[in-house]
Write an enzyme that holds these catalytic residues in place. Sequence first.
Site, PDB file in Angstrom:
ATOM      1  N   LEU A 168      -3.566   3.575  -3.611  1.00  0.00           N
ATOM      2  CA  LEU A 168      -2.552   3.270  -4.627  1.00  0.00           C
ATOM      3  C   LEU A 168      -2.666   1.805  -5.066  1.00  0.00           C
ATOM      4  O   LEU A 168      -2.774   1.494  -6.247  1.00  0.00           O
ATOM      5  CB  LEU A 168      -1.142   3.551  -4.060  1.00  0.00           C
ATOM      6  CG  LEU A 168       0.037   3.192  -4.972  1.00  0.00           C
ATOM      7  CD1 LEU A 168       0.078   4.103  -6.204  1.00  0.00           C
ATOM      8  CD2 LEU A 168       1.380   3.321  -4.218  1.00  0.00           C
ATOM      9  N   GLU A 216      -3.710  -1.886  -6.066  1.00  0.00           N
ATOM     10  CA  GLU A 216      -4.831  -2.483  -6.806  1.00  0.00           C
ATOM     11  C   GLU A 216      -4.670  -4.004  -6.767  1.00  0.00           C
ATOM     12  O   GLU A 216      -3.578  -4.487  -6.428  1.00  0.00           O
ATOM     13  CB  GLU A 216      -4.805  -2.011  -8.265  1.00  0.00           C
ATOM     14  CG  GLU A 216      -4.994  -0.505  -8.408  1.00  0.00           C
ATOM     15  CD  GLU A 216      -5.099  -0.056  -9.860  1.00  0.00           C
ATOM     16  OE1 GLU A 216      -4.869  -0.897 -10.770  1.00  0.00           O
ATOM     17  OE2 GLU A 216      -5.412   1.114 -10.074  1.00  0.00           O
ATOM     18  N   ILE A 256      -7.069  -1.235   1.189  1.00  0.00           N
ATOM     19  CA  ILE A 256      -6.885   0.176   1.543  1.00  0.00           C
ATOM     20  C   ILE A 256      -7.175   0.401   3.036  1.00  0.00           C
ATOM     21  O   ILE A 256      -8.325   0.291   3.486  1.00  0.00           O
ATOM     22  CB  ILE A 256      -7.761   1.100   0.650  1.00  0.00           C
ATOM     23  CG1 ILE A 256      -7.504   0.810  -0.844  1.00  0.00           C
ATOM     24  CG2 ILE A 256      -7.516   2.573   0.985  1.00  0.00           C
ATOM     25  CD1 ILE A 256      -6.067   0.989  -1.317  1.00  0.00           C
ATOM     26  N   ARG A 270       8.226 -14.129  36.748  1.00  0.00           N
ATOM     27  CA  ARG A 270       8.117 -15.578  36.560  1.00  0.00           C
ATOM     28  C   ARG A 270       9.300 -16.302  37.203  1.00  0.00           C
ATOM     29  O   ARG A 270      10.463 -16.001  36.867  1.00  0.00           O
ATOM     30  CB  ARG A 270       8.076 -15.866  35.051  1.00  0.00           C
ATOM     31  CG  ARG A 270       8.164 -17.316  34.674  1.00  0.00           C
ATOM     32  CD  ARG A 270       6.886 -18.043  34.927  1.00  0.00           C
ATOM     33  NE  ARG A 270       6.922 -19.392  34.376  1.00  0.00           N
ATOM     34  CZ  ARG A 270       6.050 -20.324  34.702  1.00  0.00           C
ATOM     35  NH1 ARG A 270       5.056 -20.063  35.564  1.00  0.00           N
ATOM     36  NH2 ARG A 270       6.135 -21.522  34.167  1.00  0.00           N
ATOM     37  N   GLU A 279       3.309  -0.585   2.776  1.00  0.00           N
ATOM     38  CA  GLU A 279       4.152   0.561   2.368  1.00  0.00           C
ATOM     39  C   GLU A 279       5.491   0.085   1.783  1.00  0.00           C
ATOM     40  O   GLU A 279       6.526   0.718   1.966  1.00  0.00           O
ATOM     41  CB  GLU A 279       4.308   1.570   3.504  1.00  0.00           C
ATOM     42  CG  GLU A 279       2.934   2.110   3.886  1.00  0.00           C
ATOM     43  CD  GLU A 279       2.911   3.443   4.553  1.00  0.00           C
ATOM     44  OE1 GLU A 279       3.842   4.236   4.361  1.00  0.00           O
ATOM     45  OE2 GLU A 279       1.924   3.712   5.260  1.00  0.00           O
ATOM     46  N   GLY A 280       5.393  -1.051   1.090  1.00  0.00           N
ATOM     47  CA  GLY A 280       6.555  -1.650   0.444  1.00  0.00           C
ATOM     48  C   GLY A 280       7.127  -2.768   1.296  1.00  0.00           C
ATOM     49  O   GLY A 280       7.510  -2.548   2.440  1.00  0.00           O
ATOM     50  N   SER A 307       9.722  -5.790   2.602  1.00  0.00           N
ATOM     51  CA  SER A 307      11.171  -5.705   2.897  1.00  0.00           C
ATOM     52  C   SER A 307      11.988  -5.839   1.608  1.00  0.00           C
ATOM     53  O   SER A 307      13.043  -5.218   1.464  1.00  0.00           O
ATOM     54  CB  SER A 307      11.572  -6.806   3.882  1.00  0.00           C
ATOM     55  OG  SER A 307      11.050  -6.511   5.148  1.00  0.00           O
TER      56      SER A 307
HETATM   57  N1  CAA Z   1      10.699  10.200  -5.103  1.00  0.00           N
HETATM   58  C1  CAA Z   1      10.533  10.828  -6.291  1.00  0.00           C
HETATM   59  N2  CAA Z   1      10.594  10.172  -7.485  1.00  0.00           N
HETATM   60  C2  CAA Z   1      10.842   8.856  -7.453  1.00  0.00           C
HETATM   61  C3  CAA Z   1      11.028   8.151  -6.260  1.00  0.00           C
HETATM   62  C4  CAA Z   1      10.962   8.876  -5.048  1.00  0.00           C
HETATM   63  N3  CAA Z   1      11.140   8.273  -3.879  1.00  0.00           N
HETATM   64  N4  CAA Z   1      11.259   6.856  -6.536  1.00  0.00           N
HETATM   65  C5  CAA Z   1      11.208   6.725  -7.865  1.00  0.00           C
HETATM   66  N5  CAA Z   1      10.974   7.952  -8.422  1.00  0.00           N
HETATM   67  C6  CAA Z   1      10.884   8.267  -9.861  1.00  0.00           C
HETATM   68  C7  CAA Z   1      12.165   7.837 -10.590  1.00  0.00           C
HETATM   69  O1  CAA Z   1      13.149   8.850 -10.509  1.00  0.00           O
HETATM   70  C8  CAA Z   1      11.654   7.603 -11.979  1.00  0.00           C
HETATM   71  O2  CAA Z   1      11.532   8.867 -12.610  1.00  0.00           O
HETATM   72  P1  CAA Z   1      11.739   9.025 -14.224  1.00  0.00           P
HETATM   73  O3  CAA Z   1      10.709   8.173 -14.879  1.00  0.00           O
HETATM   74  O4  CAA Z   1      11.554  10.496 -14.448  1.00  0.00           O
HETATM   75  O5  CAA Z   1      13.145   8.541 -14.494  1.00  0.00           O
HETATM   76  C9  CAA Z   1      10.241   7.074 -11.767  1.00  0.00           C
HETATM   77  O6  CAA Z   1       9.855   7.490 -10.449  1.00  0.00           O
HETATM   78  C10 CAA Z   1      10.162   5.573 -11.871  1.00  0.00           C
HETATM   79  O7  CAA Z   1      11.063   5.010 -10.933  1.00  0.00           O
HETATM   80  P2  CAA Z   1      11.459   3.482 -10.949  1.00  0.00           P
HETATM   81  O8  CAA Z   1      11.918   3.111 -12.329  1.00  0.00           O
HETATM   82  O9  CAA Z   1      12.377   3.229  -9.805  1.00  0.00           O
HETATM   83  O10 CAA Z   1      10.034   2.788 -10.715  1.00  0.00           O
HETATM   84  P3  CAA Z   1       9.602   1.259 -10.619  1.00  0.00           P
HETATM   85  O11 CAA Z   1       8.378   1.073 -11.437  1.00  0.00           O
HETATM   86  O12 CAA Z   1      10.776   0.378 -10.886  1.00  0.00           O
HETATM   87  O13 CAA Z   1       9.131   1.127  -9.108  1.00  0.00           O
HETATM   88  C11 CAA Z   1       9.394   0.681  -6.761  1.00  0.00           C
HETATM   89  C12 CAA Z   1       9.935   1.376  -8.029  1.00  0.00           C
HETATM   90  C13 CAA Z   1      10.377   1.122  -5.668  1.00  0.00           C
HETATM   91  C14 CAA Z   1       9.391  -0.817  -6.897  1.00  0.00           C
HETATM   92  C15 CAA Z   1       7.975   1.216  -6.468  1.00  0.00           C
HETATM   93  O14 CAA Z   1       7.033   0.740  -7.395  1.00  0.00           O
HETATM   94  C16 CAA Z   1       7.518   0.883  -5.073  1.00  0.00           C
HETATM   95  O15 CAA Z   1       7.846   1.590  -4.113  1.00  0.00           O
HETATM   96  N6  CAA Z   1       6.705  -0.201  -4.919  1.00  0.00           N
HETATM   97  C17 CAA Z   1       6.096  -0.520  -3.634  1.00  0.00           C
HETATM   98  C18 CAA Z   1       4.723   0.083  -3.538  1.00  0.00           C
HETATM   99  C19 CAA Z   1       4.297   0.376  -2.151  1.00  0.00           C
HETATM  100  O16 CAA Z   1       5.097   0.697  -1.272  1.00  0.00           O
HETATM  101  N7  CAA Z   1       3.001   0.307  -1.922  1.00  0.00           N
HETATM  102  C20 CAA Z   1       2.462   0.665  -0.650  1.00  0.00           C
HETATM  103  C21 CAA Z   1       0.995   0.896  -0.765  1.00  0.00           C
HETATM  104  S1  CAA Z   1       0.357   1.988   0.450  1.00  0.00           S
HETATM  105  C22 CAA Z   1       0.215   1.114   1.881  1.00  0.00           C
HETATM  106  O17 CAA Z   1       0.703   0.026   2.016  1.00  0.00           O
HETATM  107  C23 CAA Z   1      -0.489   1.844   2.983  1.00  0.00           C
HETATM  108  C24 CAA Z   1      -0.962   0.990   4.093  1.00  0.00           C
HETATM  109  O18 CAA Z   1      -1.644   0.004   3.912  1.00  0.00           O
HETATM  110  C25 CAA Z   1      -0.643   1.363   5.457  1.00  0.00           C
END
Ligand code: CAA
Length: 380
Positions: free
Chosen positions: A125, A127, A157, A268, A363-364, A366
């Site tokens: 996811l 980038e 990743i 200790r 994974e997002g 805090s």
């Molecule tokens: N489930 C289903 N749909 C969801 C949802 C959820 N949990 N959260 C949001 N949506 C939907 C909304 O309902 C909305 O739908 P509509 O367009 O139909 O209205 C759409 O998605 C857009 O939602 P937002 O306007 O809230 O989206 P946003 O662009 O403002 O982003 C955010 C929200 C919470 C900031 C999100 O971008 C986010 O979670 N960012 C963090 C990214 C992340 O966690 N990355 C982790 C990478 S993986 C990783 O880290 C793995 C590793 O290394 C171990």
Amino acid sequence: MVFDLTEEQRMIQEMARSFAQKEVLPKAAELDETGRYPGELVQQMGELGLMGVAVPEEYGGAGMDNICYVIAMEEIARACASSAVIMSVNNSLVCDPLLKFGTEEQKKKYLVPLASGKKLGCFGLTEPGAGSDAGSQKTTAVRNGDHYVVNGTKNFITNAPEADFCILFTMTDKEKKHKGISTFILDMKLPGVSVGKHEAKMGIKASPTASIILEDVKLPASCRLANEGDGFKIAMSTLDGGRIGIASQAIGIARASLEDALSYAKERKQFGQPIAEFQAIQWMLADMATEIDAARLLAYRAAWLKDRKARHSKESAMAKLYASEAAMRAAVKGIQIHGGYGYIKEYPAERHFRDAKITEIYEGTSEIQRLVISSALLKD
Ligand code: CAA
């Protein structure tokens, strides 16, 4: 309300704890020191059903619930945070979306080998320019007959260098912004797919992290997961599950900090008595234990909701936010209790500190968890 674990949950706890203590913990310091990928542990975890805990047996998994998954994650993370995140990504970010959104054919072809641990997955996811703002994807997939041509770069990743398959997010229609994102199952051996250099990280050093470079990759249309445009919702709902896994990883790290500090404090001696007899130390231990229990209850609640197929975005975010910050506080206290010995590599306290930090970021962050929680509150 019942707080007892079921027989199945107790069984997986005992099995994962015994495996973690006997096989994983003795290797944790060496894995941290060398950054070696623990291939033999991943294989054993697969054989024990830990790479697809909540996947039904017919699709290669252990057929257990999500509470079993968080219980097992905590045990592996208590021993080695690197091994735990390899497991978490495969379970939560790869098997789970395949189970939820895959066709029967896709499940047979990809989920069965992934959930049984014969193959490993990663989640593409992030980038270079799309971290917290996950919707601003630049990777493109352009349809051309029965396939798509994919170009772009994925960053940071987890598992990428070892992965066989990637759950890949791309823009198929950039005019539609987040509604133009689509998800694919990418075979990492396809021509045009390459893995960048391994990142040298502060902690979780044995978990391999790298970029994925995609150059004119010809991806069959049959590899698309769900419909064009469903990608952002797939990513978000997958992360709702992933955050429970990272909360459990943080709980395991916090427990390692507490258990190591407890045994050190009993041994200790200063001023003629074990330092555990000083109230200053006892209060730190008490705070660590209380926060670990609170974090675990939050993680169990989120997993319980997930098992009931109820929306759990807010509860997962709360679990991850609290558990990761509690893990940092526990790691700091763990070092403090060890005094000078907490600052040197001979003791694991400093490793727990370095491992804990990432749980507040991936994974997002805090800050993103607080955003998810507050937007749910404001909607209610
Ligand atoms: N489930 C289903 N749909 C969801 C949802 C959820 N949990 N959260 C949001 N949506 C939907 C909304 O309902 C909305 O739908 P509509 O367009 O139909 O209205 C759409 O998605 C857009 O939602 P937002 O306007 O809230 O989206 P946003 O662009 O403002 O982003 C955010 C929200 C919470 C900031 C999100 O971008 C986010 O979670 N960012 C963090 C990214 C992340 O966690 N990355 C982790 C990478 S993986 C990783 O880290 C793995 C590793 O290394 C171990």
